[in-house]
Enzyme design. Sequence first.
Site, PDB file in Angstrom:
ATOM      1  N   SER A  39      -6.468  -0.321  81.300  1.00 16.27           N
ATOM      2  CA  SER A  39      -8.076  -0.446  80.300  1.00 16.27           C
ATOM      3  C   SER A  39      -8.866  -0.152  81.303  1.00 16.27           C
ATOM      4  O   SER A  39     -10.210  -0.213  81.069  1.00 16.27           O
ATOM      5  CB  SER A  39      -8.020  -1.641  79.637  1.00 16.27           C
ATOM      6  OG  SER A  39      -7.179  -2.042  78.984  1.00 16.27           O
ATOM      7  N   HIS A  44      -5.158   5.180  75.936  1.00 19.31           N
ATOM      8  CA  HIS A  44      -5.701   3.153  75.697  1.00 19.31           C
ATOM      9  C   HIS A  44      -5.687   3.123  74.451  1.00 19.31           C
ATOM     10  O   HIS A  44      -6.312   3.364  73.752  1.00 19.31           O
ATOM     11  CB  HIS A  44      -7.179   2.740  76.504  1.00 19.31           C
ATOM     12  CG  HIS A  44      -7.661   2.137  76.278  1.00 19.31           C
ATOM     13  ND1 HIS A  44      -8.759   1.651  76.790  1.00 19.31           N
ATOM     14  CD2 HIS A  44      -6.519   0.661  76.973  1.00 19.31           C
ATOM     15  CE1 HIS A  44      -8.808   0.495  76.292  1.00 19.31           C
ATOM     16  NE2 HIS A  44      -7.503  -0.530  76.690  1.00 19.31           N
ATOM     17  N   GLU A  81      -8.001   5.782  73.011  1.00 18.92           N
ATOM     18  CA  GLU A  81      -9.028   6.329  74.128  1.00 18.92           C
ATOM     19  C   GLU A  81      -8.059   7.341  74.798  1.00 18.92           C
ATOM     20  O   GLU A  81      -8.173   7.019  75.498  1.00 18.92           O
ATOM     21  CB  GLU A  81      -9.936   5.453  75.011  1.00 18.92           C
ATOM     22  CG  GLU A  81     -10.843   4.551  73.707  1.00 18.92           C
ATOM     23  CD  GLU A  81     -11.982   3.446  74.791  1.00 18.92           C
ATOM     24  OE1 GLU A  81     -13.262   3.542  75.507  1.00 18.92           O
ATOM     25  OE2 GLU A  81     -11.083   2.900  75.727  1.00 18.92           O
ATOM     26  N   ASN A  96     -14.444  -0.700  76.426  1.00 20.18           N
ATOM     27  CA  ASN A  96     -14.120  -1.935  77.280  1.00 20.18           C
ATOM     28  C   ASN A  96     -15.885  -1.933  78.438  1.00 20.18           C
ATOM     29  O   ASN A  96     -16.062  -3.331  78.391  1.00 20.18           O
ATOM     30  CB  ASN A  96     -12.859  -1.685  78.536  1.00 20.18           C
ATOM     31  CG  ASN A  96     -12.349  -2.523  77.695  1.00 20.18           C
ATOM     32  OD1 ASN A  96     -12.027  -3.416  76.727  1.00 20.18           O
ATOM     33  ND2 ASN A  96     -11.470  -2.253  78.468  1.00 20.18           N
TER      34      ASN A  96
HETATM   35  N1  CAA Z   1       1.677  -5.519  63.003  1.00 22.71           N
HETATM   36  C1  CAA Z   1       1.208  -4.837  61.936  1.00 22.71           C
HETATM   37  N2  CAA Z   1       0.138  -5.352  61.629  1.00 22.71           N
HETATM   38  C2  CAA Z   1      -0.367  -6.694  62.376  1.00 22.71           C
HETATM   39  C3  CAA Z   1      -0.827  -7.389  63.195  1.00 22.71           C
HETATM   40  C4  CAA Z   1       0.472  -6.984  63.624  1.00 22.71           C
HETATM   41  N3  CAA Z   1       1.068  -6.955  64.788  1.00 22.71           N
HETATM   42  N4  CAA Z   1      -1.429  -8.227  62.823  1.00 22.71           N
HETATM   43  C5  CAA Z   1      -1.599  -8.020  61.591  1.00 22.71           C
HETATM   44  N5  CAA Z   1      -1.600  -6.942  61.476  1.00 22.71           N
HETATM   45  C6  CAA Z   1      -2.166  -6.835  59.533  1.00 22.71           C
HETATM   46  C7  CAA Z   1      -1.704  -7.989  58.907  1.00 22.71           C
HETATM   47  O1  CAA Z   1      -0.697  -7.639  57.618  1.00 22.71           O
HETATM   48  C8  CAA Z   1      -3.222  -7.645  57.863  1.00 22.71           C
HETATM   49  O2  CAA Z   1      -3.035  -6.818  56.932  1.00 22.71           O
HETATM   50  P1  CAA Z   1      -3.393  -7.408  55.480  1.00 22.71           P
HETATM   51  O3  CAA Z   1      -4.757  -7.642  55.376  1.00 22.71           O
HETATM   52  O4  CAA Z   1      -3.372  -5.271  54.799  1.00 22.71           O
HETATM   53  O5  CAA Z   1      -1.913  -7.806  55.118  1.00 22.71           O
HETATM   54  C9  CAA Z   1      -4.277  -7.547  58.957  1.00 22.71           C
HETATM   55  O6  CAA Z   1      -3.598  -7.086  60.017  1.00 22.71           O
HETATM   56  C10 CAA Z   1      -4.806  -8.594  58.934  1.00 22.71           C
HETATM   57  O7  CAA Z   1      -3.958  -9.666  59.899  1.00 22.71           O
HETATM   58  P2  CAA Z   1      -3.685 -11.083  58.924  1.00 22.71           P
HETATM   59  O8  CAA Z   1      -4.371 -11.955  57.676  1.00 22.71           O
HETATM   60  O9  CAA Z   1      -2.747 -11.786  59.581  1.00 22.71           O
HETATM   61  O10 CAA Z   1      -5.167 -11.956  60.306  1.00 22.71           O
HETATM   62  P3  CAA Z   1      -6.532 -11.621  60.636  1.00 22.71           P
HETATM   63  O11 CAA Z   1      -7.602 -11.132  59.294  1.00 22.71           O
HETATM   64  O12 CAA Z   1      -7.090 -12.882  61.233  1.00 22.71           O
HETATM   65  O13 CAA Z   1      -6.627 -10.231  61.294  1.00 22.71           O
HETATM   66  C11 CAA Z   1      -6.775  -8.937  63.869  1.00 22.71           C
HETATM   67  C12 CAA Z   1      -5.564 -10.438  63.033  1.00 22.71           C
HETATM   68  C13 CAA Z   1      -6.256  -7.899  63.084  1.00 22.71           C
HETATM   69  C14 CAA Z   1      -6.265  -9.644  64.496  1.00 22.71           C
HETATM   70  C15 CAA Z   1      -8.247  -9.146  63.059  1.00 22.71           C
HETATM   71  O14 CAA Z   1      -8.524 -10.204  63.725  1.00 22.71           O
HETATM   72  C16 CAA Z   1      -8.785  -8.316  64.229  1.00 22.71           C
HETATM   73  O15 CAA Z   1      -8.586  -6.832  63.930  1.00 22.71           O
HETATM   74  N6  CAA Z   1      -8.946  -8.681  65.450  1.00 22.71           N
HETATM   75  C17 CAA Z   1     -10.290  -7.965  66.244  1.00 22.71           C
HETATM   76  C18 CAA Z   1      -9.513  -7.324  67.481  1.00 22.71           C
HETATM   77  C19 CAA Z   1      -9.467  -6.928  68.099  1.00 22.71           C
HETATM   78  O16 CAA Z   1     -10.979  -6.923  68.535  1.00 22.71           O
HETATM   79  N7  CAA Z   1      -9.186  -5.895  69.308  1.00 22.71           N
HETATM   80  C20 CAA Z   1      -8.912  -5.303  70.658  1.00 22.71           C
HETATM   81  C21 CAA Z   1      -8.856  -5.413  71.350  1.00 22.71           C
HETATM   82  S1  CAA Z   1      -9.203  -5.034  73.001  1.00 22.71           S
HETATM   83  C22 CAA Z   1      -7.841  -3.666  73.166  1.00 22.71           C
HETATM   84  O17 CAA Z   1      -7.233  -4.427  73.153  1.00 22.71           O
HETATM   85  C23 CAA Z   1      -8.266  -3.258  74.441  1.00 22.71           C
HETATM   86  C24 CAA Z   1      -8.769  -3.928  76.406  1.00 22.71           C
HETATM   87  O18 CAA Z   1      -8.077  -3.106  76.748  1.00 22.71           O
HETATM   88  C25 CAA Z   1      -8.596  -5.041  76.348  1.00 22.71           C
END
Ligand code: CAA
Length: 286
Positions: free
Chosen positions: A121, A142, A154, A192
Amino acid sequence: MDPVTRLGVVGCGLMGSGIAEVAALHGLDVRIAETTPDAAEAGLRRLTTSLDRGVQRGKLTEEQRDQALARLSLTHDLGEMADRQFVIEAVAENRDIKSDVLRALDKAVEDPQAILATNTSSIPIVDLAVTTERPGQVIGMHFFNPVPVQQLVELIPALTTSQETLQRTRNLAQLLGKQAIQAPDRSGFVVNALLVPYLLSAVRMVESGAARPEDIDQGMELGCAHPMGPLRLLDLIGLDTAQAVAESMYEEFKEPLYAPPPLLRRMVAAGHIGRKSGRGFYPYDA
Ligand code: CAA
């Protein structure tokens, strides 16, 4: 350029298991390397649970799940990556560990044109590339958490990365159904560099007693339509990973806005690192 059909993934934590799942669902033969049987078992469990959830939600058929599982194999020996055309390392966000893995892969993977990608990252790609004998075939790739959900990848070519490597990696991202953006080889890349200062600001707000985690998160969820607020997101990413990313960025730029606040360090020291440990800014079921 042959399309990639044999992929290696090193590390089966949050990111590695997600990358392996997506790749297997998209028809690739995926070999996953983990260091210990426990870690391999936990990673495979996470991956299987995610596929099962896809079936329950009607997104996958049972046949698609079973076919994806059949395309996965596990090993504890990086030597078994010998026949891979492309390997993505997704081990802990630590420069020495990542360099060791890339050096070992460089020796193990037989095809000199095979690509070694790092899911770091924040660690400069060129620093990792030059530890191998094939810096032209090393690139940053990434992914974002949760990998099956987030559309973005990325692509980070280092000064040493060849154009062919960049193009093959772009093709792989497309094959995995991801949207790629090209990002500069600067610690934090694009996402990031913007996200981490925001997350650290939220920690400082809690630390100073200015606002409660629930209020900060609700503020950003309801006020700015973010899917989750910054503290819930930190719990998802893992506070240990977030601290490591912030440290790399601070090391590169010496900007106070990237310095991990004491509360983050203390929570990591206490083992309160988020969802994966059952406790972060919020409690979670084990
Ligand atoms: N596999 C497949 N699908 C998944 C899943 C998984 N592990 N987790 C969630 N989903 C899908 C669900 O099936 C659902 O799809 P539908 O709406 O089509 O049915 C959808 O995602 C939403 O899931 P939930 O209803 O269970 O939960 P939610 O609405 O609270 O969403 C979340 C959960 C997807 C995590 C959402 O909150 C989100 O996008 N959060 C932001 C995440 C983010 O910003 N990520 C980047 C982090 S930074 C990074 O990763 C980089 C780094 O270097 C630090």
